[in-house]
Design an enzyme around this catalytic site. Sequence first.
Site, short mmCIF file in Angstrom:
data_model
loop_
_atom_site.label_atom_id
_atom_site.label_comp_id
_atom_site.label_asym_id
_atom_site.label_seq_id
_atom_site.Cartn_x
_atom_site.Cartn_y
_atom_site.Cartn_z
N ASN A 9 0.85 -1.18 0.00
CA ASN A 9 0.00 0.00 0.00
C ASN A 9 0.89 1.24 0.00
O ASN A 9 1.56 1.55 0.99
CB ASN A 9 -0.90 -0.03 1.24
CG ASN A 9 -1.86 1.14 1.30
OD1 ASN A 9 -1.48 2.28 1.08
ND2 ASN A 9 -3.11 0.85 1.62
N ALA A 10 0.93 1.95 -1.11
CA ALA A 10 1.83 3.09 -1.26
C ALA A 10 1.51 4.21 -0.27
O ALA A 10 2.42 4.85 0.27
CB ALA A 10 1.75 3.64 -2.68
N HIS A 11 0.22 4.45 -0.02
CA HIS A 11 -0.17 5.49 0.94
C HIS A 11 0.35 5.17 2.33
O HIS A 11 0.91 6.02 3.03
CB HIS A 11 -1.70 5.64 0.96
CG HIS A 11 -2.19 6.55 2.04
ND1 HIS A 11 -2.14 7.92 1.95
CD2 HIS A 11 -2.74 6.27 3.25
CE1 HIS A 11 -2.64 8.45 3.05
NE2 HIS A 11 -3.01 7.47 3.86
N LYS A 12 0.17 3.91 2.74
CA LYS A 12 0.65 3.49 4.06
C LYS A 12 2.18 3.59 4.14
O LYS A 12 2.73 4.05 5.14
CB LYS A 12 0.20 2.05 4.33
CG LYS A 12 0.56 1.55 5.73
CD LYS A 12 0.23 0.07 5.89
CE LYS A 12 -1.24 -0.20 5.80
NZ LYS A 12 -1.57 -1.63 6.11
N ASP A 69 -1.48 -3.87 11.77
CA ASP A 69 -2.86 -4.29 11.52
C ASP A 69 -3.74 -3.26 12.21
O ASP A 69 -3.41 -2.76 13.29
CB ASP A 69 -3.15 -5.69 12.05
CG ASP A 69 -4.44 -6.24 11.46
OD1 ASP A 69 -4.64 -6.11 10.23
OD2 ASP A 69 -5.27 -6.79 12.21
N TYR A 154 -13.56 3.25 6.29
CA TYR A 154 -14.68 3.75 7.07
C TYR A 154 -14.58 5.25 7.36
O TYR A 154 -15.43 5.80 8.07
CB TYR A 154 -14.76 2.99 8.41
CG TYR A 154 -14.99 1.51 8.25
CD1 TYR A 154 -16.28 0.99 8.04
CD2 TYR A 154 -13.94 0.60 8.28
CE1 TYR A 154 -16.50 -0.37 7.88
CE2 TYR A 154 -14.14 -0.76 8.12
CZ TYR A 154 -15.43 -1.24 7.92
OH TYR A 154 -15.64 -2.59 7.76
N ASP A 155 -13.59 5.92 6.79
CA ASP A 155 -13.39 7.35 7.07
C ASP A 155 -14.64 8.20 6.85
O ASP A 155 -14.92 9.11 7.63
CB ASP A 155 -12.24 7.90 6.23
CG ASP A 155 -10.87 7.44 6.71
OD1 ASP A 155 -10.80 6.74 7.75
OD2 ASP A 155 -9.86 7.78 6.06
N LYS A 177 -5.03 14.65 9.32
CA LYS A 177 -5.44 13.31 9.72
C LYS A 177 -4.23 12.47 10.13
O LYS A 177 -4.29 11.73 11.11
CB LYS A 177 -6.19 12.63 8.58
CG LYS A 177 -6.66 11.22 8.93
CD LYS A 177 -7.18 10.48 7.71
CE LYS A 177 -7.35 9.01 8.05
NZ LYS A 177 -7.61 8.18 6.85
N ARG A 183 -2.99 5.21 13.11
CA ARG A 183 -1.67 4.80 12.62
C ARG A 183 -0.63 5.87 12.95
O ARG A 183 0.50 5.56 13.34
CB ARG A 183 -1.69 4.52 11.12
CG ARG A 183 -0.32 4.00 10.61
CD ARG A 183 -0.35 3.58 9.16
NE ARG A 183 -1.23 2.44 8.96
CZ ARG A 183 -2.39 2.50 8.30
NH1 ARG A 183 -2.81 3.63 7.78
NH2 ARG A 183 -3.14 1.43 8.16
#
Length: 198
Positions: A9-12, A69, A154-155, A177, A183
């Site tokens: 996941n590039a965003h993560k 997770d 769910y944002d 955010k 996170r």
Amino acid sequence: MKVLIATNNAHKADEIRNALSLPGWEFLTLAEAGVESDPAEDADSFLGNARIKAQAAQAASGMAVLADDSGLEVFALDGAPGVYSSRYAGEDGNDAANNAKLLRELDGVSEEDRGARFVCTLIFLDANGREVVAEGEVPGKIAFSESGDEGFGYDPLFLPDEYGGSITFAEVPQDEKSAISHRGRALQALRHKLEGVC
């Protein structure tokens, strides 16, 4: 030191790199490192699933690994969707289906009983298998309908307490955010711990 992030996941990955900008550390996704790792996440806790991902990625690479997770816990639903957050509507579900199911499950539940929290557990395994764990959470409530397009998952339904329940996570600018997210908070805690041991 090269650290493998147990995700593609590039965003993560960008969020992790920004939060853990430790001198001399380089963070690589699974794809960037040429590593294949996709274990079954069948634990009953966020910690258990993060550990499964971390250990599998380390076994496949021999590198230091960072895994996480995370998910949403809704108190009126006894903590659901919890570890099933990404597949709440089924293995073939998506964000829209998950959100629709959550709204159905909360149909008739009053505003004061829609309390929830986002939770994230991070595990860092050094090259010798030593484990450092950090956690973060954000309390809030579940809205009656979706609003905003800044986030994912769910944002659009989650009303964080930080904003007085007036806007959803999907209406919060991404840089704001990241500073208050589950996170983001877990990463801040992990950085503090790593600076003390590295």
